[in-house]
Design an enzyme around this catalytic site. Sequence first.
Site, short mmCIF file in Angstrom:
data_model
loop_
_atom_site.label_atom_id
_atom_site.label_comp_id
_atom_site.label_asym_id
_atom_site.label_seq_id
_atom_site.Cartn_x
_atom_site.Cartn_y
_atom_site.Cartn_z
N SER A 253 0.85 -1.19 0.00
CA SER A 253 0.00 0.00 0.00
C SER A 253 0.88 1.24 0.00
CB SER A 253 -0.91 0.01 1.23
OG SER A 253 -0.13 0.10 2.42
N LYS A 254 0.24 2.40 0.00
CA LYS A 254 0.94 3.68 -0.06
C LYS A 254 1.99 3.83 1.05
CE LYS A 254 -0.28 6.45 -3.45
NZ LYS A 254 0.75 7.04 -4.33
#
Length: 488
Positions: A253-254
């Site tokens: 994820s980010k």
Amino acid sequence: MSIRVRFAPSPTGFMHVGNARTALFNYLFAKHNDGKLILRIEDTDLERHSEEAVNVIYEALKWMGISWDEGPNIGGDYGPYRQSERLDIYKRYIEELKNKGLVYECFCTPEELDAMRKEQLERGEPPRYTGKCRNLTEKEKERFKAEGRKPVLRFKVPEDRVIKFKDLIKGEIEIHSRQLGGDFVLVRSNGMPVYNFVVVIDDALMKISHVIRGEDHISNTPKQILLYEALGFSIPQFAHLPMILGTDRSKLSKRHGSTSVKEFRDKGYLSESFTNFLALLGWYPKDGKEILSMEELIERFDIKDVNSAPAVFDTTKLNWMNQVYIRAYPIDKLTDFIIPYLEKVGFEVSKFDRSWLEKVVEVTRDYLTVLSEAPIYMETFLKDDFEIEEEAKKFVLENEVRLKVVETFYVKVENLDEELSSEKFKQIVKEVGKELKAKGKNLFMPVRIALTGKMKGVELDILISLLGKERVLKRISNSLSQLANKSN
């Protein structure tokens, strides 16, 4: 059997590395088996759809070196290749399911469905639709419609059925119909068909032989198999790719850094290294070779060798791989890629001779991990008018011999009646050291600081050979002015 695979992204505005890996594995599988890759755009979410988002998909795939044989922008025998243009097709098959008595209208409100789920969870049961509207009378349906309720259309899931399929990566998979959450929705209340329905229609009509996608779709597969059977379609072979995790073993994820293809491209990863790296996320060549061209990837790729365990996105390895590619890349093309990064930070690249610029790229590229770092290392060659760093000024001025080294070096270069070569530079430094009885840091560091404003950097003889006499004198003159101001 004719091999036909598809990549079917939703245009959301960016291409996640998970989607990119799926596209790549489909491409490698198709090309290894002399098959075809079909690009299909799943754009039925009209609120999120934009042509710009579709172009992002095209650009990401092309940058990675992935081409497709059929698709929205090139056509083909099984189009249209956008789901938004296939709505009439879906309606025909909805009617077929209605005629077969395999679907029904459901008028349950969101509040009723929430209450149903809550009761089941409180009893320790997995949430599932109970089939409450399966046997509504026409009178009950009319009453609900009169109340303004708009129905969804649900598919009747068999009561006691084990759905089996052989996954080319995961092996034999069995899921009982009780695990599917009850009768599932095929058409929303606004009349728009849902993913599990349209993907079956599209894959069947486009004659897709193998569905290669992420393992998050495993739960969708039994529902789709039921629909294939209900409509009398041939069922394709399935292969579900392992998840991509961050180095902490959680879903990528980010918070792990960049996750979109564009972000990696903008940072200055070469397309070849990025694609090569993605290919090794869940798959590894039998011969153990890691640096592979697209042609070599196609030649070696076998879906049976894809690991079922999650793949770890190791940025350290990507960085290493990118360095390998940068060091081996044709210098003219590498220079083309680097120029935008130089211009972005304000360098007027056009004023430099092209062949000279390529030499600068040649001597600095070994320092680069990504191309966006190029201005940091090339600044030393490109910027004559610099400010000496405070630590460097202090170093020169705390010892009068060091400042004298700079002054003497300047005079000797100025008196040269020839160009300042790397060999001549070494000779002059040697002479300066002998005259002033300076050596080591007291000799070379002041010269470095006078030429670059920094205490660290590229080899001085390399720098000198690319700067030439005129620019060397200009730099030292500028530095001596700064040092004179500081000492007053």
